[in-house]
Scaffold this motif. Structure first.
Motif, short mmCIF file in Angstrom:
data_model
loop_
_atom_site.label_atom_id
_atom_site.label_comp_id
_atom_site.label_asym_id
_atom_site.label_seq_id
_atom_site.Cartn_x
_atom_site.Cartn_y
_atom_site.Cartn_z
N VAL A 120 0.84 -1.20 0.00
CA VAL A 120 0.00 0.00 0.00
C VAL A 120 0.88 1.25 0.00
CG1 VAL A 120 -1.73 1.29 1.34
CG2 VAL A 120 -1.98 -1.16 1.04
N MET A 121 2.01 1.18 0.73
CA MET A 121 2.96 2.30 0.72
C MET A 121 3.46 2.54 -0.71
SD MET A 121 6.48 2.69 0.35
CE MET A 121 7.28 1.22 0.87
N ALA A 122 3.82 1.45 -1.42
CA ALA A 122 4.32 1.59 -2.79
C ALA A 122 3.24 2.21 -3.69
CB ALA A 122 4.76 0.23 -3.32
N MET A 123 1.99 1.78 -3.47
CA MET A 123 0.87 2.31 -4.26
C MET A 123 0.72 3.82 -4.01
SD MET A 123 -3.07 1.02 -4.13
CE MET A 123 -2.69 -0.68 -3.89
N LEU A 124 0.85 4.20 -2.74
CA LEU A 124 0.74 5.61 -2.35
C LEU A 124 1.81 6.45 -3.05
CD1 LEU A 124 -1.12 7.14 -0.40
CD2 LEU A 124 0.59 6.82 1.37
N VAL A 125 3.03 5.91 -3.10
CA VAL A 125 4.14 6.63 -3.73
C VAL A 125 3.85 6.80 -5.23
CG1 VAL A 125 6.59 6.50 -4.35
CG2 VAL A 125 5.86 5.94 -2.02
N VAL A 126 3.40 5.72 -5.89
CA VAL A 126 3.13 5.78 -7.33
C VAL A 126 2.02 6.80 -7.61
CG1 VAL A 126 2.24 4.47 -9.31
CG2 VAL A 126 3.95 3.44 -7.81
N LEU A 127 0.93 6.73 -6.82
CA LEU A 127 -0.19 7.66 -7.03
C LEU A 127 0.25 9.10 -6.78
CD1 LEU A 127 -3.16 5.71 -5.35
CD2 LEU A 127 -2.76 6.05 -7.79
N GLY A 128 1.07 9.30 -5.75
CA GLY A 128 1.57 10.65 -5.43
C GLY A 128 2.40 11.21 -6.57
N LEU A 129 3.30 10.39 -7.11
CA LEU A 129 4.17 10.85 -8.21
C LEU A 129 3.33 11.19 -9.45
CD1 LEU A 129 7.21 8.39 -7.91
CD2 LEU A 129 7.16 10.83 -7.32
N LEU A 130 2.35 10.33 -9.71
CA LEU A 130 1.47 10.55 -10.86
C LEU A 130 0.68 11.85 -10.70
CD1 LEU A 130 1.13 8.71 -13.30
CD2 LEU A 130 -0.87 7.68 -12.20
N HIS A 131 0.21 12.08 -9.48
CA HIS A 131 -0.55 13.31 -9.18
C HIS A 131 0.32 14.54 -9.42
CE1 HIS A 131 -2.93 16.28 -7.11
NE2 HIS A 131 -2.21 16.26 -6.00
N VAL A 132 1.57 14.49 -8.95
CA VAL A 132 2.47 15.64 -9.15
C VAL A 132 2.74 15.82 -10.65
CG1 VAL A 132 4.80 16.53 -8.72
CG2 VAL A 132 3.54 15.46 -6.86
N ALA A 133 2.92 14.70 -11.36
CA ALA A 133 3.21 14.80 -12.80
C ALA A 133 2.02 15.40 -13.56
CB ALA A 133 3.55 13.42 -13.36
N LEU A 134 0.79 15.08 -13.13
CA LEU A 134 -0.38 15.56 -13.88
C LEU A 134 -0.89 16.93 -13.41
CD1 LEU A 134 -2.33 12.17 -14.07
CD2 LEU A 134 -1.27 13.38 -15.98
N ASN A 135 -0.71 17.22 -12.11
CA ASN A 135 -1.30 18.46 -11.57
C ASN A 135 -0.27 19.44 -11.01
OD1 ASN A 135 -3.39 16.04 -10.49
ND2 ASN A 135 -4.32 17.67 -11.67
N GLY A 136 1.01 19.06 -10.97
CA GLY A 136 2.02 19.91 -10.34
C GLY A 136 2.24 21.22 -11.09
N ALA A 137 2.80 22.22 -10.38
CA ALA A 137 3.01 23.54 -10.97
C ALA A 137 3.97 23.47 -12.16
CB ALA A 137 3.56 24.49 -9.91
N LEU A 138 5.02 22.66 -12.06
CA LEU A 138 6.01 22.61 -13.16
C LEU A 138 5.40 22.02 -14.44
CD1 LEU A 138 8.93 23.17 -13.99
CD2 LEU A 138 9.51 20.86 -13.22
N PRO A 139 4.74 20.83 -14.35
CA PRO A 139 4.11 20.32 -15.57
C PRO A 139 3.05 21.26 -16.13
CG PRO A 139 4.00 18.70 -13.80
CD PRO A 139 4.66 19.90 -13.24
N GLN A 140 2.35 21.98 -15.23
CA GLN A 140 1.35 22.94 -15.69
C GLN A 140 1.99 24.08 -16.47
OE1 GLN A 140 -1.97 22.62 -15.61
NE2 GLN A 140 -1.36 20.62 -14.89
N SER A 141 3.15 24.59 -15.96
CA SER A 141 3.83 25.68 -16.67
C SER A 141 4.32 25.20 -18.03
CB SER A 141 5.04 26.20 -15.89
OG SER A 141 4.79 26.18 -14.54
N ILE A 142 4.82 23.95 -18.06
CA ILE A 142 5.33 23.42 -19.33
C ILE A 142 4.19 23.33 -20.35
CG2 ILE A 142 6.35 21.37 -20.46
CD1 ILE A 142 7.91 20.94 -17.79
N SER A 143 3.01 22.83 -19.90
CA SER A 143 1.92 22.70 -20.87
C SER A 143 1.38 24.08 -21.27
CB SER A 143 0.82 21.77 -20.36
OG SER A 143 0.30 22.24 -19.16
N ARG A 144 1.51 25.10 -20.36
CA ARG A 144 1.09 26.46 -20.74
C ARG A 144 2.01 27.01 -21.82
NH1 ARG A 144 -0.92 27.41 -15.67
NH2 ARG A 144 1.11 27.84 -14.80
N ILE A 145 3.35 26.76 -21.63
CA ILE A 145 4.32 27.23 -22.62
C ILE A 145 4.03 26.56 -23.97
CG2 ILE A 145 6.79 27.16 -23.27
CD1 ILE A 145 7.34 27.35 -20.17
N GLY A 146 3.67 25.27 -23.89
CA GLY A 146 3.38 24.53 -25.13
C GLY A 146 1.99 24.85 -25.67
#
Ligand code: HEM
Length: 149
Positions: A120-146
């Motif tokens: 469950v800990m591993a699942m939490l880490v994967v979901l957390g990383l995915l959430h940051v990749a999809l909703n994080g400020a950096l990916p958001q800025s990159i998609s705005r630039i694009g």
């Protein structure tokens, strides 16, 4: 603006607490962190792990509330990221329940549940990383630039 800053701050605090809480059992098991606590049983020394675990579940609720009251992006994957985050929040709640049960079990039952707690800990880490990749400020800025958001 306040919601944006608080959303970022609480999100990264949850991430830091998850990292700290994953390290604790391994550090405490090797007895590096407890110069005065050698004689205390392992499960007693694990108290900070229990409290941090409960805090993670509570703080992720606060993070969701604050972040959802801020601006939403229209970039692809943003909505999916919010579902992933909702899943992570539920998984964090489930992890607290598993952890509480784990404290009282002994023997093979305990070993079995410990494996579940680990997965469950591993699942939490994967979901957390995915959430940051999809909703994080950096990916958001990159998609705005694009020009995607
Ligand atoms: C997000 C929250 C949590 C995470 C990421 C987490 C993660 C972990 C990890 C990685 C281990 C080591 C597992 C292993 O040795 O295979 C562990 C052990 C343990 N956790 Fe958690 N945990 C969390 C919350 C909790 C909570 C809230 C409790 C209890 C209230 C708890 C109780 C325990 C116990 C008793 C052990 C020791 C198992 C043993 O060594 O036999 N955990 N946890």
């Amino acid at each position: 603006m306040i919601a944006l800053v608080l959303g970022e701050a609480t999100g990264w605090l949850v991430a830091a607490l998850v990292a700290a809480n994953i390290s604790l059992p391994y550090l405490l098991r090797r007895r590096r962190l407890a110069p005065h606590g050698w004689s205390l049983p392992y499960l007693e020394r694990m108290r900070p792990h229990y409290w941090i675990g409960v805090t993670i579940a509570g703080l992720s609720l606060v993070h969701a509330g604050v972040a959802m009251s801020g601006p939403m992006s229209r970039s692809p994957g943003y909505g999916a990221g919010l579902w992933v985050a909702t899943g992570a929040m539920l998984v964090a709640g489930g992890q607290v329940m598993i952890g509480m049960r784990l404290r009282s079990l002994r023997g093979s039952e305990r070993l079995r549940l410990r494996k579940t707690h680990y997965r469950v800990m591993a699942m939490l880490v994967v979901l957390g990383l995915l959430h940051v990749a999809l909703n994080g400020a950096l990916p958001q800025s990159i998609s705005r630039i694009g020009g995607l958001a």
